[in-house]
Design a protein around this motif. Structure first.
Motif, PDB file in Angstrom:
ATOM      1  N   ARG A  16      40.589  38.626  39.315  1.00 12.04           N
ATOM      2  CA  ARG A  16      41.533  37.988  38.375  1.00 12.04           C
ATOM      3  C   ARG A  16      41.450  36.481  38.541  1.00 12.04           C
ATOM      4  NH1 ARG A  16      45.417  41.571  39.866  1.00 12.04           N
ATOM      5  NH2 ARG A  16      46.571  40.005  41.082  1.00 12.04           N
ATOM      6  N   ALA A  17      41.320  36.075  39.838  1.00 12.66           N
ATOM      7  CA  ALA A  17      41.256  34.649  40.100  1.00 12.66           C
ATOM      8  C   ALA A  17      39.958  34.062  39.549  1.00 12.66           C
ATOM      9  CB  ALA A  17      41.364  34.406  41.605  1.00 12.66           C
ATOM     10  N   ALA A  18      38.870  34.819  39.803  1.00 15.96           N
ATOM     11  CA  ALA A  18      37.573  34.311  39.388  1.00 15.96           C
ATOM     12  C   ALA A  18      37.508  34.142  37.887  1.00 15.96           C
ATOM     13  CB  ALA A  18      36.494  35.284  39.847  1.00 15.96           C
ATOM     14  N   MET A  24      47.622  38.461  49.634  1.00 14.44           N
ATOM     15  CA  MET A  24      46.576  37.433  49.671  1.00 14.44           C
ATOM     16  C   MET A  24      46.754  36.545  48.452  1.00 14.44           C
ATOM     17  SD  MET A  24      44.937  38.547  52.343  1.00 14.44           S
ATOM     18  CE  MET A  24      43.464  37.519  52.267  1.00 14.44           C
ATOM     19  N   ILE A  25      46.383  35.291  48.684  1.00 17.90           N
ATOM     20  CA  ILE A  25      46.294  34.383  47.533  1.00 17.90           C
ATOM     21  C   ILE A  25      44.849  33.896  47.520  1.00 17.90           C
ATOM     22  CG2 ILE A  25      47.079  32.250  46.456  1.00 17.90           C
ATOM     23  CD1 ILE A  25      49.687  32.528  47.927  1.00 17.90           C
ATOM     24  N   TYR A  26      44.264  33.981  46.353  1.00 19.89           N
ATOM     25  CA  TYR A  26      42.843  33.605  46.221  1.00 19.89           C
ATOM     26  C   TYR A  26      42.706  32.459  45.265  1.00 19.89           C
ATOM     27  CZ  TYR A  26      41.916  38.047  48.508  1.00 19.89           C
ATOM     28  OH  TYR A  26      41.906  39.064  49.383  1.00 19.89           O
ATOM     29  N   GLN A  27      41.867  31.524  45.657  1.00 20.43           N
ATOM     30  CA  GLN A  27      41.522  30.396  44.771  1.00 20.43           C
ATOM     31  C   GLN A  27      40.006  30.471  44.562  1.00 20.43           C
ATOM     32  OE1 GLN A  27      43.200  27.958  43.140  1.00 20.43           O
ATOM     33  NE2 GLN A  27      41.266  27.077  42.411  1.00 20.43           N
ATOM     34  N   THR A  30      44.718  30.419  40.910  1.00 18.27           N
ATOM     35  CA  THR A  30      45.032  31.182  42.115  1.00 18.27           C
ATOM     36  C   THR A  30      45.605  32.512  41.693  1.00 18.27           C
ATOM     37  OG1 THR A  30      47.202  30.161  42.198  1.00 18.27           O
ATOM     38  CG2 THR A  30      45.536  29.202  43.615  1.00 18.27           C
ATOM     39  N   ALA A  31      45.277  33.533  42.428  1.00 20.31           N
ATOM     40  CA  ALA A  31      45.812  34.848  42.074  1.00 20.31           C
ATOM     41  C   ALA A  31      46.356  35.502  43.321  1.00 20.31           C
ATOM     42  CB  ALA A  31      44.715  35.727  41.469  1.00 20.31           C
ATOM     43  N   ARG A  89      44.489  25.585  46.231  1.00 25.39           N
ATOM     44  CA  ARG A  89      43.708  24.738  45.324  1.00 25.39           C
ATOM     45  C   ARG A  89      43.103  23.566  46.092  1.00 25.39           C
ATOM     46  NH1 ARG A  89      47.360  26.438  41.353  1.00 25.39           N
ATOM     47  NH2 ARG A  89      48.925  24.868  41.943  1.00 25.39           N
ATOM     48  N   ALA A  90      43.897  23.052  47.067  1.00 22.31           N
ATOM     49  CA  ALA A  90      43.368  21.947  47.877  1.00 22.31           C
ATOM     50  C   ALA A  90      42.128  22.410  48.659  1.00 22.31           C
ATOM     51  CB  ALA A  90      44.452  21.461  48.841  1.00 22.31           C
TER      52      ALA A  90
END
Ligand code: ADP
Length: 863
Positions: free
Chosen positions: A188-190, A217-220, A195-196, A82-83
């Motif tokens: 899903r994140a979008a 993976m983690i996506y923001q 974050t997903a 998120r940062a």
């Protein structure tokens, strides 16, 4: 040695309760063991349950902790994503340098383990693709291309990445939409704006690595202008790109749980537990059969992981450490210890009993020996404890004191036989030197008096010695013996000294002879009485000079003296002593037993009774003569009595018989008088008168004589009579004469006398009559009196008459004796009757008189 007492020294057996206790003590260790094991088991059971429960709880906590760590860590990574997203939102143009700076500032490589790559991928639509590539190329990046090749509706090209490593460089331009797994997570994140996490992916960085790890993976999502459209439907269109983090699961997990050896952690993507879905498995394999295992879903935003945790040896070892195995072991150990302890105690007890038994036997033996030793001592022995209680008494002490051991044991010795002083006063123990010495633990030696059970006093010599046991005062041993004999000897010695003095200075002849009759000693008087020297007397047989019936029975009689006589009651014999010159003199000998020193002797006190014998002989002679005279007198009396009686009988008969011829004489005299008086001559008349007068006188005399004789005839028993009454009667009978003479008669009160009233009447009448008859010219004064005189009443009748010449005062009491015959009428029998009456009662009659001086007639009568 400890003196103590039992009734029977041979009895050393242990009493029944002791045997029971012994049995119990033998069983006790086993009972203790069973009880201890049972309680150990019970405690162990409970503890085991508790430990299991605690272990389960701890395991659950551990699982929770793993889960929380995982969630926290992923949360931290999401935060980082998120940062990263925020960096894009805050700036229109983010350069690779800016990204690198950002990356460095956050010290991502150190702070976020497991993060392999951290970058940004721009969303590029199909229409924008060429322009985008161009723009990148323009920006002096000639190599840029979006890969993998191919026509797609949308692209996501990685344009920033950190750290800049050779591996990471490979991802430059990589379109993550090309991988469906990644694309699903990204979209899903979008659409969610959150974050997903992706499922398991193969990281581009690892595509050429031999040991490729599972990755994720983690996506923001990053929206244009930094603003996320409110509606989810609008969000894909507003999407600018994605900040992504590529993770190596293994590294990540290892950084979290690599240090944990007590549990094995497995992570599965999704809910299915299959080798395909396995994201992470600890390098160390879990225990084959873990005692604890759990699985828990881990929800990370929209993605779901499943965590499996299983206990490993360290955990299980910890649990085992805490499980009551220790209790069981220590319980068993304690049980065994207790068993050993009680066994030892029981053995010790057995041993103690054995020792006690041995000691008892030894004690009995010792006691028996003590008894035997003290018995042979010939002294009384008693032992007392510190409280003064008797703990041992030997037979001699029993004999001397009269108490049996059983009676004395446990008693206070002072109270038992030393309770009173010699004078009978109370004897407090505090004042008793024996008790005092024993209490102070000092020895004592002295003489005292003990009291026999029967109340007799026993003079004793006593030695008291303290007994110490283990350095402590334990009592005293008292040894004593009866000193009666010694006391007696001392007394005897004193007595014998006194005796010697008495013996020598006695005023009687004293001989001391032994039981065989030989003279042991004689005093000076005795020696002189025999005309001998001491040497001639001492050593001789007493019977040689002492002639007495004492010897008739021989020596045995002498030996029997102590039994038959005492010092106060000697045997007395009379006999004779023979002087040296052969002459003899009578003696009275007193034989007394006497103890001089320790010898039983006989003391003979011999009294010369010559004088007494002579006096006795004289008296005896006198008595014989007196008896002879009395016998003669009595014989005379008897014959006189007999002749008197005969005479009286004759006189009575004669008087009586004479009356008849007298009456005839009188009758013929009367006839003569009637017929011839005055008819014959004067002489004849005178003769007739003489005859008549003579006959009358004769009759009077006969009457008087009969009256006299009749006095003796009455022998009826006399009754007491009142003399006053009898006197009155006599005076009545004499009334005529007394009145005629004008006599003055006075009388004192008279007593009662035991005589026949008629006799007293005769006495009064005759004597008062005479007093009137033989009156002088004066008016007669007659006084009657009576007084006591040695057992009799002495009457007196006095007058002032003519009196009697002293020469005739006895005669006048004779029959027919008269002094004044002619002048005064009378028969001369009155006083004779009086005398006969008085003498009949054992009294006496007499007269005190002198002519012209009156007369006093006295007579005595019984009371
Ligand atoms: P009787 O009076 O008949 O002569 P008694 O025997 O009575 O005989 O007395 C004896 C004598 O004693 C008297 O004759 C008298 O001489 C003398 N006699 C007796 N009584 C008295 C008297 N009271 N006084 C003097 N003489 C007395």
């Amino acid at each position: 040695m400890t003196p103590s007492i039992a009734s029977n020294p041979a009895d050393a057996s242990i009493p029944a309760p002791l045997i029971q206790r012994s049995l119990f003590s033998r069983l006790a260790p086993w009972l203790v063991l069973v009880a201890a094991l049972a309680s150990t088991f019970a405690v162990w059971e409970v503890a085991r349950g508790n430990a299991l429960r605690l272990a389960n709880e701890r395991f659950e906590n551990r699982v929770e902790a793993v889960k929380a760590t995982l969630i926290d860590r992923i949360g931290v990574y999401q935060q980082l994503m998120r940062a990263g997203g925020a960096l894009f939102a805050g700036s229109d143009r983010v350069s690779p340098q800016a990204w690198q700076r950002f990356y460095d500032t956050l010290r991502v490589s150190e702070s976020y383990p497991g993060l392999v790559g951290f970058g940004y991928a721009e969303r590029v639509t199909a229409q924008q693709r060429d322009a985008f590539i161009r723009a990148r190329t323009d920006a002096n990046d000639p190599a840029f291309k979006i890969w993998p090749e191919g026509e797609r509706d949308e692209y996501t090209a990685i344009i920033f990445f950190a750290p800049v490593t050779s591996q990471n460089k490979m991802v430059y331009g990589y379109d993550m939409y090309a991988d469906p797994g990644r694309r699903a997570a990204m979209q899903r994140a979008a659409s969610s704006g959150q974050t997903a996490l992706s499922g398991e992916v193969s990281l581009m960085q690892d595509q050429f690595t031999a040991r490729a790890q599972p990755g994720f993976m983690i996506y923001q999502p990053v929206y244009r202008g930094g603003v996320m459209p409110a509606k989810p439907a609008d969000r894909p269109a507003a999407l600018q790109g994605y900040v992504y983090g590529a993770f190596r699961v293994q590294d990540l997990m290892q950084s979290m749980f690599g240090q944990r050896h007590d549990v094995a952690v497995e992570l599965y993507d999704g809910t299915l537990i299959t080798p395909q879905t396995l994201l992470y498995q600890a390098e160390e394999k879990p225990t084959r059969h873990p005692r604890f295992s759990a699985q828990a879903p881990v929800k990370l935003g929209t993605h779901l992981w499943t965590l499996r945790v299983a206990s490993r040896e360290p955990f299980e070892a910890g649990v085992r450490r805490e499980t009551p195995g220790i209790i069981a072991v220590s319980g068993v150990a304690i049980s065994l210890l207790l068993f050993a302890l009680t066994l030892t105690l029981s053995r010790m007890r057995e041993r103690a009993l054995e020792i006690a038994r041995d000691m008892t036997v030894t004690l009995k033996e010792n006691e028996q020996r003590l008894r035997e030793i003290t018995a042979s001592l010939g002294e009384g022995v008693y032992v007392k404890d510190v409280d003064g209680k008797v703990t041992f008494v030997n037979p001699e002490a029993e004999k001397l004191l009269g108490w049996s051991a059983a009676e004395l044991l446990g008693q206070d010795s002072h109270l038992a036989f030393h309770h009173h002083r010699l004078d009978g006063s109370e004897y407090p123990a505090d004042e008793c030197p024996i008790t005092q010495a024993a209490r102070r633990g000092e020895a004592y030696r002295g003489e005292d008096y003990f009291w026999h059970k029967n109340g007799a006093l026993i003079p004793v010599s006593i030695t008291s010695s303290p007994i110490y046991r283990d350095g402590e005062l334990a009592g005293a041993v008292n040894v004593f013996h009866d000193i009666t004999e010694r006391r007696r000897n001392e007394a005897q010695l004193r007595e014998s000294e006194q005796f010697r003095a008495l013996f020598e200075y006695a005023r009687e002849a004293l001989f001391l002879v032994d039981v065989d009759g030989f003279v042991i000693d004689a005093n000076q008087i005795a020696i002189e009485s025999l005309g001998c020297t001491r040497a001639e007397v001492v050593g001789r047989a007493a019977r040689e000079f002492m002639i007495t019936a004492m010897w008739s029975d021989g020596g045995e009689t002498l030996a029997a003296i102590p039994a038959r006589a005492g010092p106060d009651a000697p045997l007395i014999f009379e006999g004779e002593h023979v002087r040296k010159d052969g002459t003899r003199f009578p003696v009275e000998a007193l034989f007394s037993p006497i103890r001089v020193g320790s010898r039983d002797l006989i003391l003979i006190a011999a009294r010369d009774i010559t004088e007494r014998k002579r006096a006795e002989d004289e008296r005896r002679e006198l008595l014989a003569r007196e008896r002879e005279a009395r016998e003669v007198a009595e014989a005379t009396q008897r014959s006189l009595g007999r002749s008197n009686a005969d005479l009286e009988h004759f006189a009575y008969a004669a008087s009586h018989d004479l009356q008849e011829p007298l009456r005839m004489v009188t009758a013929y005299n009367q006839l003569l008088q009637k017929k011839y008086y005055g008819k014959l001559d004067d002489e004849a008349n005178r003769f007739i008168e003489f005859s008549t007068t003579g006959a009358r006188r004769m009759e009077q005399l006969l009457q008087a004589l009969l009256a006299y004789l009749r006095v003796a005839a009455s022998d009826e028993p006399a009754e007491p009579v009142d003399a006053n009454r009898v006197l009155t009667e006599a005076l009545n009978n004499l009334q005529a004469v007394t009145e005629e003479s004008g006599a003055v008669i006075t009388s004192e009160p008279l007593p009662q006398v035991r005589v026949h009233a008629v006799h007293l009447l005769q006495l009064f009448q005759n004597l008062i009559g005479n007093a009137v008859k033989y009156r002088s010219a004066e008016v007669p004064k007659i006084a009657i009196a009576a007084r006591r005189d040695s057992g009799t009443w002495l009457f007196s009748i006095s007058d002032n008459g003519i009196g009697v010449d002293a020469r005739y005062t006895e005669q006048i009491f004779g029959i027919f004796k008269r002094l004044h015959g002619d002048k005064y009428g009378g028969t001369g029998i009155g006083l004779a009757i009086c005398q006969k009456i008085v003498e009949r009662y054992g009294g006496r009659i007499w007269v005190d008189s002198a002519p012209g001086r009156g007369s006093v007639f006295h007579f005595s009568l019984p009371v």
